[in-house]
Write an enzyme that holds these catalytic residues in place. Structure first.
Site, PDB file in Angstrom:
ATOM      1  N   GLU A 129      -1.501  -0.687  -9.041  1.00 13.36           N
ATOM      2  CA  GLU A 129      -2.961  -0.790  -8.993  1.00 13.36           C
ATOM      3  C   GLU A 129      -3.583   0.574  -8.736  1.00 13.36           C
ATOM      4  O   GLU A 129      -3.239   1.249  -7.761  1.00 13.36           O
ATOM      5  CB  GLU A 129      -3.349  -1.778  -7.890  1.00 13.36           C
ATOM      6  CG  GLU A 129      -4.830  -2.076  -7.794  1.00 13.36           C
ATOM      7  CD  GLU A 129      -5.120  -3.105  -6.713  1.00 13.36           C
ATOM      8  OE1 GLU A 129      -6.218  -3.037  -6.120  1.00 13.36           O
ATOM      9  OE2 GLU A 129      -4.262  -3.973  -6.452  1.00 13.36           O
ATOM     10  N   LYS A 146     -13.167  -8.078  -7.483  1.00 21.66           N
ATOM     11  CA  LYS A 146     -13.479  -8.333  -6.080  1.00 21.66           C
ATOM     12  C   LYS A 146     -14.925  -8.798  -6.028  1.00 21.66           C
ATOM     13  O   LYS A 146     -15.831  -8.078  -6.436  1.00 21.66           O
ATOM     14  CB  LYS A 146     -13.249  -7.084  -5.230  1.00 21.66           C
ATOM     15  CG  LYS A 146     -11.787  -6.666  -5.208  1.00 21.66           C
ATOM     16  CD  LYS A 146     -11.533  -5.438  -4.351  1.00 21.66           C
ATOM     17  CE  LYS A 146     -10.042  -5.114  -4.303  1.00 21.66           C
ATOM     18  NZ  LYS A 146      -9.739  -3.899  -3.520  1.00 21.66           N
ATOM     19  N   ASP A 168      -9.093  -0.928 -10.519  1.00 23.45           N
ATOM     20  CA  ASP A 168      -9.880  -1.463  -9.400  1.00 23.45           C
ATOM     21  C   ASP A 168     -11.086  -0.562  -9.143  1.00 23.45           C
ATOM     22  O   ASP A 168     -12.190  -0.816  -9.634  1.00 23.45           O
ATOM     23  CB  ASP A 168      -9.004  -1.578  -8.153  1.00 23.45           C
ATOM     24  CG  ASP A 168      -9.767  -2.062  -6.926  1.00 23.45           C
ATOM     25  OD1 ASP A 168     -10.905  -2.563  -7.078  1.00 23.45           O
ATOM     26  OD2 ASP A 168      -9.247  -1.944  -5.797  1.00 23.45           O
ATOM     27  N   ASP A 211      -0.117  -0.617  -4.638  1.00 22.37           N
ATOM     28  CA  ASP A 211      -1.550  -0.303  -4.673  1.00 22.37           C
ATOM     29  C   ASP A 211      -1.751   1.103  -4.131  1.00 22.37           C
ATOM     30  O   ASP A 211      -1.413   1.394  -2.986  1.00 22.37           O
ATOM     31  CB  ASP A 211      -2.326  -1.323  -3.838  1.00 22.37           C
ATOM     32  CG  ASP A 211      -3.828  -1.111  -3.906  1.00 22.37           C
ATOM     33  OD1 ASP A 211      -4.277  -0.294  -4.738  1.00 22.37           O
ATOM     34  OD2 ASP A 211      -4.558  -1.769  -3.147  1.00 22.37           O
ATOM     35  N   LYS A 270       0.838  -1.194   0.000  1.00 22.33           N
ATOM     36  CA  LYS A 270       0.000   0.000   0.000  1.00 22.33           C
ATOM     37  C   LYS A 270       0.877   1.250   0.000  1.00 22.33           C
ATOM     38  O   LYS A 270       1.775   1.391   0.845  1.00 22.33           O
ATOM     39  CB  LYS A 270      -0.922   0.014   1.224  1.00 22.33           C
ATOM     40  CG  LYS A 270      -1.986  -1.075   1.211  1.00 22.33           C
ATOM     41  CD  LYS A 270      -3.063  -0.784   0.194  1.00 22.33           C
ATOM     42  CE  LYS A 270      -4.191  -1.796   0.267  1.00 22.33           C
ATOM     43  NZ  LYS A 270      -5.264  -1.509  -0.697  1.00 22.33           N
TER      44      LYS A 270
END
Length: 309
Positions: free
Chosen positions: A156, A203, A179, A132, A105
């Site tokens: 991402e 997801k 995403d 991400d 992250k």
């Protein structure tokens, strides 16, 4: 919504092992149907409209037969929160035994982000690295960061919008994964991803279940990677089923986030970097929420169910 499903409702609270994007616990609603348990766990700040696909997924999991599966185990990545203490990072890394890929992250502080990536590479020099961003950067910020981080498998959602992602793609060579640009769209089938992303993040809850996720993958015709939304073992297992229902899966999937929960309703251990698909029967001991939180979730489900009619 079927009354029997509502009557089966259990709501639990699951503490996390660390602060994960501001989350220190997860409240999770579970319903039971003919085909097992389904999970409804949109984050607390989501409104009913954004929560509707999550409920559709829970109902599908509880009431529909599972799809054909092409594997019994799914390779997963480790997910690294925004931590920079070496001992904290080592503890998190070690909670993902045998994984070969780490998703890190980033996005809130450039110097800390770069330091975190450097520490991960030091602790796991042979690992594949992903970053991400959760759409936090401008195009210029993304370009500068990407050009300074060395070799990564992909980044991402570096920017929030399709237009920004397209502009970024013109400037950098790294692969881009979409995403939020898909799952937060009013109609994810109506999003034109051409020239904006290379891969698609699926997801299962936010996209409305396995059947709808497959339709989205077919519609956008991009390679996919499956990830989670910090779910309980019930939701993670349904994500594993989604990942295993694709005949080809080229990526380690972001389905190891159970390691970030201090307590859970079931165990899905990571063994040699993979998780086995199983039938999760929740263990609720000591995890139920208070009566007022139960009513909050029940009312949320009933409101959201009206949107699915």
């Amino acid at each position: 919504m079927d009354q029997l499903l509502l009557e089966s409702l259990r709501v639990v609270t699951l503490p996390t092992t660390t602060n994960f994007r501001g989350v220190t616990f997860r409240e999770v609603a579970l319903i039971q149907g003919e085909y097992g348990w389904g999970e409804f766990s949109p984050f607390l700040e989501y409104d009913d409209a954004e929560s509707a696909p999550w409920l559709a997924c829970a109902i599908e999991a509880a009431t529909q037969p599972k799809p054909q599966l092409y594997r019994t185990h799914v390779a997963v990545n480790g997910t690294i929160p925004a931590l920079n203490d070496v001992q904290d990072l080592e503890r998190v890394i070690n909670s993902f035994p045998g994984v070969k890929t780490f998703k890190v992250k980033v996005g809130t502080d450039v110097s800390e982000d770069l330091h975190r990536l450097e520490l991960i590479r030091t602790l796991r020099p042979n690992a594949t690295i992903r970053a991400d961003v959760n759409g936090l950067w401008s195009v210029d910020e993304a370009e500068k960061f990407i050009n300074s981080i060395g070799d990564v498998e992909y980044v991402e959602q570096p920017c929030a919008t399709i237009e920004e992602l397209r502009e970024l793609k013109k400037r950098v060579d790294v692969k881009i994964v979409g995403d939020e640009v898909l799952r937060k769209a009013a109609d994810p089938f109506d999003v034109d991803l051409s020239g904006a992303v290379d891969y698609l993040m699926l997801k299962v809850q936010p996209l409305g279940g396995i059947k709808r996720a497959h339709k989205l993958a077919e519609h956008h015709n991009l390679p996919v990677v499956v990830s989670s939304a910090l779910e309980s073992a019930v939701g993670i297992n349904y994500g594993l089923i989604l990942a295993a229902s694709f005949e080809g899966m080229s990526f380690d999937c972001g389905l190891g986030t159970g390691s970030l929960l201090a307590k859970n309703v079931g165990e899905l251990p990571i063994v040699d970097g993979k998780i086995a698909i199983s039938d999760v029967t929740p263990n609720f001991d000591g995890l139920d929420v208070s009566a007022d939180r139960y009513e909050w979730w029940k009312n949320r489900i009933m409101r959201t169910a009206e949107l699915l009619k």
